[in-house]
Design a protein around this motif. Structure first.
Motif, PDB file in Angstrom:
ATOM      1  N   ASP A 195       0.859  -1.174   0.000  1.00 15.44           N
ATOM      2  CA  ASP A 195       0.000   0.000   0.000  1.00 15.44           C
ATOM      3  C   ASP A 195       0.911   1.245   0.000  1.00 15.44           C
ATOM      4  OD1 ASP A 195      -2.155   1.627   0.182  1.00 15.44           O
ATOM      5  OD2 ASP A 195      -2.435   1.369   2.357  1.00 15.44           O
ATOM      6  N   VAL A 196       1.030   1.883  -1.150  1.00 11.57           N
ATOM      7  CA  VAL A 196       1.969   3.017  -1.273  1.00 11.57           C
ATOM      8  C   VAL A 196       1.328   4.296  -0.760  1.00 11.57           C
ATOM      9  CG1 VAL A 196       3.337   4.393  -2.889  1.00 11.57           C
ATOM     10  CG2 VAL A 196       3.087   1.925  -3.261  1.00 11.57           C
ATOM     11  N   LYS A 197       2.006   4.921   0.213  1.00 11.62           N
ATOM     12  CA  LYS A 197       1.500   6.198   0.750  1.00 11.62           C
ATOM     13  C   LYS A 197       2.517   7.311   0.552  1.00 11.62           C
ATOM     14  CE  LYS A 197      -1.675   4.666   4.356  1.00 11.62           C
ATOM     15  NZ  LYS A 197      -1.429   3.216   4.488  1.00 11.62           N
ATOM     16  N   GLY A 253      -2.697  12.297  -4.372  1.00 13.09           N
ATOM     17  CA  GLY A 253      -2.963  12.021  -2.959  1.00 13.09           C
ATOM     18  C   GLY A 253      -1.804  11.403  -2.190  1.00 13.09           C
ATOM     19  N   PHE A 254      -0.670  11.193  -2.858  1.00 13.17           N
ATOM     20  CA  PHE A 254       0.489  10.644  -2.143  1.00 13.17           C
ATOM     21  C   PHE A 254       1.147  11.735  -1.301  1.00 13.17           C
ATOM     22  CE2 PHE A 254       0.262   7.958  -6.022  1.00 13.17           C
ATOM     23  CZ  PHE A 254       0.123   6.712  -5.414  1.00 13.17           C
ATOM     24  N   GLU A 255       1.759  11.315  -0.189  1.00 11.19           N
ATOM     25  CA  GLU A 255       2.611  12.221   0.593  1.00 11.19           C
ATOM     26  C   GLU A 255       3.964  12.238  -0.099  1.00 11.19           C
ATOM     27  OE1 GLU A 255       1.848  14.127   3.116  1.00 11.19           O
ATOM     28  OE2 GLU A 255      -0.212  13.369   3.202  1.00 11.19           O
ATOM     29  N   VAL A 256       4.444  13.428  -0.430  1.00  7.03           N
ATOM     30  CA  VAL A 256       5.654  13.525  -1.248  1.00  7.03           C
ATOM     31  C   VAL A 256       6.766  14.253  -0.499  1.00  7.03           C
ATOM     32  CG1 VAL A 256       6.608  14.424  -3.416  1.00  7.03           C
ATOM     33  CG2 VAL A 256       4.240  13.632  -3.339  1.00  7.03           C
ATOM     34  N   LEU A 290      -0.286  21.258  -2.178  1.00  4.19           N
ATOM     35  CA  LEU A 290       1.045  21.818  -1.839  1.00  4.19           C
ATOM     36  C   LEU A 290       1.523  21.338  -0.474  1.00  4.19           C
ATOM     37  CD1 LEU A 290       0.785  25.465  -3.176  1.00  4.19           C
ATOM     38  CD2 LEU A 290       2.337  23.693  -3.978  1.00  4.19           C
ATOM     39  N   GLY A 291       0.561  21.178   0.457  1.00  9.69           N
ATOM     40  CA  GLY A 291       0.900  20.711   1.803  1.00  9.69           C
ATOM     41  C   GLY A 291       1.425  19.275   1.793  1.00  9.69           C
ATOM     42  N   ARG A 292       1.071  18.531   0.754  1.00 16.03           N
ATOM     43  CA  ARG A 292       1.554  17.142   0.673  1.00 16.03           C
ATOM     44  C   ARG A 292       2.970  17.063   0.094  1.00 16.03           C
ATOM     45  NH1 ARG A 292      -3.975  15.861  -0.295  1.00 16.03           N
ATOM     46  NH2 ARG A 292      -3.810  15.999  -2.559  1.00 16.03           N
ATOM     47  N   ILE A 293       3.520  18.209  -0.340  1.00 18.11           N
ATOM     48  CA  ILE A 293       4.891  18.187  -0.882  1.00 18.11           C
ATOM     49  C   ILE A 293       5.813  18.858   0.131  1.00 18.11           C
ATOM     50  CG2 ILE A 293       6.401  18.887  -2.794  1.00 18.11           C
ATOM     51  CD1 ILE A 293       3.881  19.143  -4.536  1.00 18.11           C
ATOM     52  N   SER A 301       0.354   0.359 -10.484  1.00 18.78           N
ATOM     53  CA  SER A 301      -0.718   0.890  -9.637  1.00 18.78           C
ATOM     54  C   SER A 301      -0.461   2.359  -9.286  1.00 18.78           C
ATOM     55  CB  SER A 301      -0.924   0.028  -8.387  1.00 18.78           C
ATOM     56  OG  SER A 301       0.192   0.152  -7.545  1.00 18.78           O
ATOM     57  N   ILE A 302       0.820   2.750  -9.148  1.00 18.01           N
ATOM     58  CA  ILE A 302       1.116   4.170  -8.895  1.00 18.01           C
ATOM     59  C   ILE A 302       0.704   4.995 -10.120  1.00 18.01           C
ATOM     60  CG2 ILE A 302       2.989   5.851  -8.541  1.00 18.01           C
ATOM     61  CD1 ILE A 302       4.513   3.604  -7.080  1.00 18.01           C
ATOM     62  N   ALA A 303       1.052   4.488 -11.306  1.00 13.01           N
ATOM     63  CA  ALA A 303       0.706   5.198 -12.540  1.00 13.01           C
ATOM     64  C   ALA A 303      -0.816   5.348 -12.653  1.00 13.01           C
ATOM     65  CB  ALA A 303       1.269   4.456 -13.747  1.00 13.01           C
ATOM     66  N   ALA A 304      -1.529   4.271 -12.318  1.00 17.06           N
ATOM     67  CA  ALA A 304      -2.999   4.328 -12.405  1.00 17.06           C
ATOM     68  C   ALA A 304      -3.551   5.356 -11.423  1.00 17.06           C
ATOM     69  CB  ALA A 304      -3.590   2.945 -12.131  1.00 17.06           C
ATOM     70  N   ALA A 305      -2.980   5.382 -10.205  1.00 19.50           N
ATOM     71  CA  ALA A 305      -3.436   6.364  -9.214  1.00 19.50           C
ATOM     72  C   ALA A 305      -3.174   7.788  -9.706  1.00 19.50           C
ATOM     73  CB  ALA A 305      -2.725   6.127  -7.877  1.00 19.50           C
ATOM     74  N   MET A 306      -2.133   7.957 -10.514  1.00 20.19           N
ATOM     75  CA  MET A 306      -1.804   9.285 -11.054  1.00 20.19           C
ATOM     76  C   MET A 306      -2.636   9.611 -12.296  1.00 20.19           C
ATOM     77  SD  MET A 306       2.347   9.204 -10.803  1.00 20.19           S
ATOM     78  CE  MET A 306       3.236   9.457  -9.263  1.00 20.19           C
ATOM     79  N   GLY A 307      -3.465   8.670 -12.696  1.00 23.17           N
ATOM     80  CA  GLY A 307      -4.312   8.892 -13.874  1.00 23.17           C
ATOM     81  C   GLY A 307      -3.561   8.759 -15.195  1.00 23.17           C
ATOM     82  N   LYS A 308      -2.454   8.014 -15.183  1.00 17.72           N
ATOM     83  CA  LYS A 308      -1.646   7.872 -16.392  1.00 17.72           C
ATOM     84  C   LYS A 308      -1.887   6.517 -17.070  1.00 17.72           C
ATOM     85  CE  LYS A 308       0.841  11.674 -15.525  1.00 17.72           C
ATOM     86  NZ  LYS A 308       0.609  12.918 -16.243  1.00 17.72           N
ATOM     87  N   GLU A 309      -1.689   6.522 -18.368  1.00 12.00           N
ATOM     88  CA  GLU A 309      -1.648   5.281 -19.141  1.00 12.00           C
ATOM     89  C   GLU A 309      -0.225   4.729 -19.034  1.00 12.00           C
ATOM     90  OE1 GLU A 309      -3.939   3.796 -21.244  1.00 12.00           O
ATOM     91  OE2 GLU A 309      -5.487   5.223 -20.639  1.00 12.00           O
TER      92      GLU A 309
END
Ligand code: CAA
Length: 291
Positions: free
Chosen positions: A2-4, A26-29, A68-71, A169-177
């Motif tokens: 589970d990537v956070k 939505g990831f914490e970066v 911005l707060g997540r970066i 799954s990370i790419a999918a969460a980012m809305g990427k093909e």
């Protein structure tokens, strides 16, 4: 897994774009670079991009601040010790990437997946500097990362199926093909795209047409969003040269030989948009051909 948390290493144009995409998903970066001014500059750039999205009514002020707060900036690589995934986006040179990955291997827990944003360097070779070659994968984003729809996933010789699944799954969460490529110099997209840019530069070098007409040929004749010279300026001429050298060496084929004009421009420090001058001059309001 589970990537956070995602640790983006390198806050240049690719790293900052990737950090933006990850935070929007939505990831914490944690965004790392060696100098504070680079990371602060990257965050300012991200704010400006998000302001544009907000102005178009696709983001509220609260959402903008939340993204911005997540970066969070990280000047020390040791900040990566809690990362689920590292996305490495340092300069496109094998030794620089290896050095970063080697240090990260000593910092991050064994479960952390290492994704490299390389557009051309062997994932298998990058993985050799780590003790987790099964967890090293290519995640090749395209510039500008927030806009471009594709991530090219690259399977190194030792990359596990599980790691490929995490990258997907990370790419999918980012809305990427995604596309999946084998580990061979330039993978799929770069070996197709870079010769086109090099060919455009060669046409200019041989005096076959003007900067604007070479670009117009591609934009209007082939329906590409940008011509090869303006695209070279966007990507950065130093990056283009490094990548062509990798293709030339890796394939041993003359067709990848970098045009001498490209080399001269890099030597002269005319690197494209980032230096204010490449095939175009960016010092005024409107870009103008510089050659
Ligand atoms: N960051 C975030 N968003 C950006 C952006 C940036 N740097 N630049 C433009 N955008 C957004 C704009 O906000 C706009 O969004 P909306 O459509 O939602 O309003 C959208 O992109 C279009 O931008 P513009 O109207 O300002 O300009 P445009 O229509 O000319 O598009 C472009 C600009 C997206 C860069 C387009 O010209 C394009 O797609 N160019 C080709 C880019 C390309 O080929 N990239 C791959 C390079 S190769 C690579 O990256 C691989 C490698 O490793 C070397």
């Amino acid at each position: 897994m589970d990537v956070k948390n995602i640790f983006v290493v390198g806050a240049g144009q690719m790293g900052s774009g990737i950090a933006q995409v990850a935070a929007q998903a939505g990831f914490e970066v944690l965004l790392h670079d060696v100098e504070e001014k680079i990371v602060v500059g990257a965050k300012e750039k991200i704010r400006k991009q998000l302001e544009r999205v907000k102005e178009k009514g696709r983001l509220t002020a609260e959402e903008l601040e939340a993204i911005l707060g997540r970066i969070r900036p990280a000047l020390d690589l040791s900040a990566g010790k809690g990362a689920d995934v590292v996305i490495e986006a340092v300069f496109e040179k094998e030794e620089i990437k290896k050095e970063a990955l080697k240090k990260l291997d000593g910092i991050c827990p064994p479960k952390t997946v290492f994704a490299s944003n390389t557009s051309s360097i062997s994932i298998t070779r990058l993985a050799t500097v780590t003790k987790r070659p099964d967890k090293v994968v290519g995640m090749h984003f395209f510039n500008p990362a927030p806009v471009m729809k594709l991530i090219e996933i690259v399977r190194g010789y030792l990359t596990s199926e599980e790691t490929i699944g995490i990258a997907r799954s990370i790419a999918a969460a980012m809305g990427k093909e995604t596309i999946l490529a084998k580990d061979y110099p330039g993978f799929l997209s770069t070996r197709i795209g870079m010769p086109l840019i090099n060919e455009g530069i060669l046409a200019l070098y041989q005096g076959l047409g003007s900067v604007e007409d070479i670009d117009k040929a591609n934009r209007l004749g082939l329906n590409h969003p940008m011509g090869p010279l303006e695209l070279a300026d966007l990507v950065g001429l130093d990056t283009i040269l490094n990548v062509l050298e990798i293709l030339y060496e890796g394939h041993g084929e003359q067709k990848y030989f970098p045009c001498p004009l490209l080399r001269q421009m890099v030597d002269a420090g005319h690197l494209g948009r980032k230096s204010g001058r490449g095939f175009y001059d960016y010092s005024g309001k409107e870009k103008k051909p510089a050659l």
